[in-house]
Scaffold this motif. Structure first.
Motif, PDB file in Angstrom:
ATOM      1  N   GLY A 180     -15.966  49.058  -3.570  1.00 22.79           N
ATOM      2  CA  GLY A 180     -16.946  49.018  -2.504  1.00 22.79           C
ATOM      3  C   GLY A 180     -17.171  47.628  -1.953  1.00 22.79           C
ATOM      4  N   PRO A 181     -18.369  47.364  -1.431  1.00 23.45           N
ATOM      5  CA  PRO A 181     -18.633  46.079  -0.743  1.00 23.45           C
ATOM      6  C   PRO A 181     -18.461  44.853  -1.633  1.00 23.45           C
ATOM      7  CG  PRO A 181     -20.343  47.692  -0.246  1.00 23.45           C
ATOM      8  CD  PRO A 181     -19.517  48.275  -1.332  1.00 23.45           C
ATOM      9  N   LEU A 182     -18.780  44.959  -2.923  1.00 22.04           N
ATOM     10  CA  LEU A 182     -18.674  43.784  -3.792  1.00 22.04           C
ATOM     11  C   LEU A 182     -17.235  43.290  -3.894  1.00 22.04           C
ATOM     12  CD1 LEU A 182     -21.128  44.443  -6.778  1.00 22.04           C
ATOM     13  CD2 LEU A 182     -21.165  42.537  -5.185  1.00 22.04           C
ATOM     14  N   SER A 183     -16.305  44.196  -4.179  1.00 20.53           N
ATOM     15  CA  SER A 183     -14.910  43.773  -4.294  1.00 20.53           C
ATOM     16  C   SER A 183     -14.334  43.387  -2.934  1.00 20.53           C
ATOM     17  CB  SER A 183     -14.073  44.884  -4.932  1.00 20.53           C
ATOM     18  OG  SER A 183     -14.167  46.083  -4.179  1.00 20.53           O
ATOM     19  N   GLU A 184     -14.809  44.012  -1.866  1.00 18.21           N
ATOM     20  CA  GLU A 184     -14.297  43.677  -0.535  1.00 18.21           C
ATOM     21  C   GLU A 184     -14.624  42.242  -0.157  1.00 18.21           C
ATOM     22  OE1 GLU A 184     -12.317  45.201   1.507  1.00 18.21           O
ATOM     23  OE2 GLU A 184     -12.083  46.836   0.066  1.00 18.21           O
ATOM     24  N   LEU A 185     -15.745  41.706  -0.658  1.00 18.36           N
ATOM     25  CA  LEU A 185     -16.075  40.305  -0.382  1.00 18.36           C
ATOM     26  C   LEU A 185     -14.981  39.373  -0.902  1.00 18.36           C
ATOM     27  CD1 LEU A 185     -19.911  40.119  -1.197  1.00 18.36           C
ATOM     28  CD2 LEU A 185     -18.826  39.898   1.041  1.00 18.36           C
ATOM     29  N   VAL A 186     -14.450  39.671  -2.078  1.00 21.64           N
ATOM     30  CA  VAL A 186     -13.414  38.818  -2.662  1.00 21.64           C
ATOM     31  C   VAL A 186     -12.049  39.139  -2.068  1.00 21.64           C
ATOM     32  CG1 VAL A 186     -12.426  37.975  -4.827  1.00 21.64           C
ATOM     33  CG2 VAL A 186     -14.782  38.783  -4.777  1.00 21.64           C
ATOM     34  N   PHE A 187     -11.743  40.414  -1.874  1.00 20.10           N
ATOM     35  CA  PHE A 187     -10.441  40.783  -1.311  1.00 20.10           C
ATOM     36  C   PHE A 187     -10.247  40.173   0.077  1.00 20.10           C
ATOM     37  CE2 PHE A 187     -10.496  44.781  -4.097  1.00 20.10           C
ATOM     38  CZ  PHE A 187      -9.675  44.172  -5.042  1.00 20.10           C
ATOM     39  N   SER A 188     -11.256  40.278   0.921  1.00 17.25           N
ATOM     40  CA  SER A 188     -11.145  39.712   2.272  1.00 17.25           C
ATOM     41  C   SER A 188     -11.004  38.196   2.226  1.00 17.25           C
ATOM     42  CB  SER A 188     -12.357  40.117   3.108  1.00 17.25           C
ATOM     43  OG  SER A 188     -13.560  39.633   2.520  1.00 17.25           O
ATOM     44  N   SER A 189     -11.673  37.567   1.276  1.00 17.11           N
ATOM     45  CA  SER A 189     -11.564  36.111   1.157  1.00 17.11           C
ATOM     46  C   SER A 189     -10.165  35.699   0.704  1.00 17.11           C
ATOM     47  CB  SER A 189     -12.613  35.582   0.179  1.00 17.11           C
ATOM     48  OG  SER A 189     -13.920  35.867   0.639  1.00 17.11           O
ATOM     49  N   LEU A 190      -9.560  36.482  -0.199  1.00 17.81           N
ATOM     50  CA  LEU A 190      -8.216  36.161  -0.652  1.00 17.81           C
ATOM     51  C   LEU A 190      -7.196  36.318   0.461  1.00 17.81           C
ATOM     52  CD1 LEU A 190      -8.241  37.862  -4.186  1.00 17.81           C
ATOM     53  CD2 LEU A 190      -8.216  35.413  -3.705  1.00 17.81           C
TER      54      LEU A 190
END
Length: 717
Positions: free
Chosen positions: A546-556
């Motif tokens: 969800g949103p928590l992992s998307e914050l890191v995935f999008s940053s990577l």
């Protein structure tokens, strides 16, 4: 004739009087040192009253004066002698050989250990009290079998009261207790009974290990109150209590209440372990103990605290040496004897917090609030929160912690109590706690106090709570640009130093020697701690869909290739890349875009200590995108000579099964797609079974089933 120069004034007079008194003292005959008198209740000058024998908490001088037991004072410590130069040199070389561990096999090492024991025969007490050789004694104990441990235990019997108080011998006693604990249920073999052979050499004692532990208890009887706060004996007493209760004793953990974080870890984790495989097999759970241990443990716990009034017992909570022992006593009372024991008015928990309601203004509420911000006392509150009965915990949370949980999470000391509280909260209370902590998230991120957000995320996943509001709070706390956001998370390129008191880091034990406030040592430690906690938070976020992992995935995905190579070679940030590649929350679309960034740099990364782990993670991340994995394998094959010249490169070559890739491409493809069996322990790839082998296995299984049915029919008839 000129007069002799003379000093005038008060300084000259004081100097003259000092010289005169010194001369008289030197000329006077030496009187024998009088034995220190034990204080009695007859004098009215005793400021501590009748409880003085149990818990001196003020100065060291008062602690020596108001000691319990006749022989507990260090002034009565016997002197066992010193090793001569040749003996000290021999044992020093033996210690170096055990440390290097350059033995051919376990049998060769066992013979060497036995030879050292023979050389140390009759000198065990000298070695244990030696500053340099006591470490050798600890290593010997860790490598000893049951018979050697029993033999050494028998040599220590009769001296434990003095040994547990010795600066160096106390550690030997601690190690002896730990490694003797797994064998307490074994009976004494008659062949090893105490006897003398023709040479007069004494073998093992006829006492079992259980009887030896009971002998130790008898030796220490009457001194528990003093040993509770004794500088060197306290950590040994903690180990003894846990051994009697059958609880696991872990001295290697940094969060252990048995030993401080500064205790020397000699790499001796398991009793009787002769190699790493045996250490891994060593039991870490609760052990069975003789029936006599439980009443003995209960009596010891009662003797320790029965002579202390409630005021002194609460004072132990902030006493650096007594606090860890009090934690062990409270843990054993609530976990070993059952939480129902807390209802007893004489129990330790009820004496510490007599009012279970914890309402405002009560004695219990005042006591707990005074400990929340104390570096030593907060450890006791953590133990209470973790093990106290559910009803008592709910009252504590409702009246003391719930409304203040946001402000408590900001404090680097009280924040650890918040962690233990979050672990016990139910779904509804955890949801309310998250709503109170969310407004504090920007401040926590700014001050790098990330352990509370990380624990809150973990607990929300366990309790199945929606983390979207928390993800929004984290997104607002960091920069909106995903490229900058990752650098802020991992604290990259920042040289700013936060004051030591504002930085969160791992807790240290509250021993008198090693007790420090929860702060790192210097600026470099601050920077490393910031990067570590930022990496751990990012890894935790990647585990949540969800949103928590998307914050890191999008940053990577927003990072360029050079930045990703820098991250892959950083010890802390490379873990984030590995987690992103292996996380179940990562999608095929993300991995297809992300793994292509590493192409062209695999050989370079494979030779780096941190980057090689990222290359290993790429193998599992490309299991459903075979064409990408094949391209990466071709790139590694082109750099074969470079990889074979590197230790880390050879490990990557083996993990990617590159020999199979070069010789049997079809089998490698099956493995790359996850269609074959796992590789064997030696790294060699097993050949797939032929159709004839599979048919033979089916036939054998069918015949076995028919034989079982036939046997069952005959038994019924």
């Amino acid at each position: 004739m000129p007069r002799e120069k003379e000093k005038r004034g008060r300084r000259a007079e004081a100097k003259a009087q000092k010289d005169e008194s010194k001369r008289k003292r030197d000329e006077a005959p030496e009187d024998p040192v009088a034995k220190r008198m034990k204080p009695t209740d007859e004098t009215d000058d005793n400021p501590l009253g009748e409880n003085a024998d149990y818990i001196p908490l003020d100065s060291e001088e008062q602690q020596m004066q108001f000691e319990g037991g006749e022989n507990a004072g260090s002034g009565d410590m016997p002197f066992y002698g010193l090793l001569d130069a040749d003996e000290a040199e021999y044992f020093s070389r033996a210690s170096e050989m055990l440390e290097s561990n350059q033995f051919g096999d376990a049998e060769e090492r066992g013979l060497f250990v036995e030879s050292v024991y023979q050389e140390a025969n009759g000198k065990e007490l000298k070695i244990a009290c030696s500053q340099g050789c006591s470490r050798l004694m600890e290593k010997l104990i860790s490598m000893s079998d049951v018979h050697q441990i029993r033999r050494l235990f028998g040599k220590f019997i009769g001296h434990f009261l003095h040994l547990v108080q010795h600066r160096f011998a106390s550690h030997c006693c601690e190690t002896l207790f730990i490694h003797a604990a797994p064998a307490v249920m074994q009976k004494t073999p008659k062949a090893h009974a105490k006897k003398s052979n023709e040479d007069g050499e004494e073998t093992e004692s006829d006492l079992s290990l259980a009887d030896m532990f009971m002998t130790v208890i008898n030796e220490l009887e009457g001194n528990w109150g003093y040993l509770l706060t004794e500088r060197f004996a306290s950590h040994t007493i903690r180990v003894l209590l846990l051994v009697l209760a059958g609880e696991p004793v872990d001295v290697t953990s940094t969060d252990s209440i048995v030993a401080s974080r500064k205790k020397e870890r000699l790499g001796l984790a398991a009793a009787g372990a002769q190699d790493e495989k045996e250490k891994e097999k060593a039991p870490t759970g609760k052990r069975s103990v003789p029936e006599s241990f439980q009443p003995a443990l209960k009596k010891i716990m009662n003797d320790m605290v029965s002579g202390i009034d409630d005021t002194y017992l609460r004072a132990l909570a902030t006493q650096p040496v007594g606090n860890p022992v009090l934690q062990v006593l409270l843990f054993l009372e609530l976990s070993h004897f059952g939480k129902s024991s807390a209802k007893d008015p004489k129990s330790i928990l009820r004496r510490l917090v007599p009012d279970e309601s914890f309402e405002e203004g009560t004695e219990s509420a005042t006591f707990i609030r005074g400990l929340l911000y104390d570096p030593v006392g907060s450890r006791l509150v953590e133990t209470m929160v973790k093990y106290m009965p559910g009803k008592v915990f709910k009252n504590l949370y409702k009246n003391t912690i719930r409304d203040r949980i946001g402000s408590l999470s900001r404090n680097n000391t009280a924040g650890y109590v918040v962690l233990r509280t979050l672990e016990r909260l139910g779904k509804d209370d955890l949801q309310s706690a998250m709503e109170l902590i969310i407004p504090e998230v920007p401040g926590l991120i700014e001050r790098v106090r990330l352990i509370v957000p990380r624990t809150l995320i973990d607990r929300c996943v366990v309790r199945n709570i929606d983390t979207k509001p928390f993800a929004e709070a984290l997104a607002s706390a960091y920069d909106q640009d995903p490229k900058i956001r990752l650098r802020q998370m991992l604290r990259l390129g920042e040289q700013t130093e936060i004051p030591a008191k504002e930085v969160d880091h791992e807790m240290e034990d509250a021993d008198e020697e090693s007790h420090q406030e929860r702060r790192p040592a210097g600026g470099s430690s601050v920077a490393n701690a910031e990067k570590l906690h930022g990496s751990l938070l990012a890894q935790t976020m990647l585990t949540v869909r969800g949103p928590l992992s998307e914050l890191v995935f999008s940053s990577l995905l927003a990072q360029d290739t050079d930045t990703l190579m820098q991250l892959a070679k950083e010890p802390t940030s490379s873990r984030v890349l590995q987690q992103a590649l292996a996380s179940p929350a990562s999608t095929t679309q993300f991995r297809r875009q992300f793994v292509s960034r590493f192409q062209g740099h695999l050989v370079d990364l494979a030779q780096h200590s941190s980057g090689s782990h990222v290359v290993d993670a790429l193998w599992g991340a490309t299991k459903d995108i075979y064409f990408v994995k094949e391209r990466m394998a071709q790139e590694l094959a082109q750099g074969e000579m470079i990889l074979r010249d590197s230790f880390l490169g050879r490990a990557v070559w083996r993990n990617w099964s590159m020999d199979l890739f070069k010789r049997r491409r079809g089998e490698w493809a099956a493995r790359a797609k996850g269609l074959d069996q796992q590789p064997t322990d030696d790294g060699a790839a097993p050949r797939p079974k032929s159709k004839i082998q599979l048919a033979a296995e089916r036939y054998a299984a069918k015949m076995t089933e028919e034989e079982q049915k036939k046997a069952a029919t005959e038994s019924q008839s």
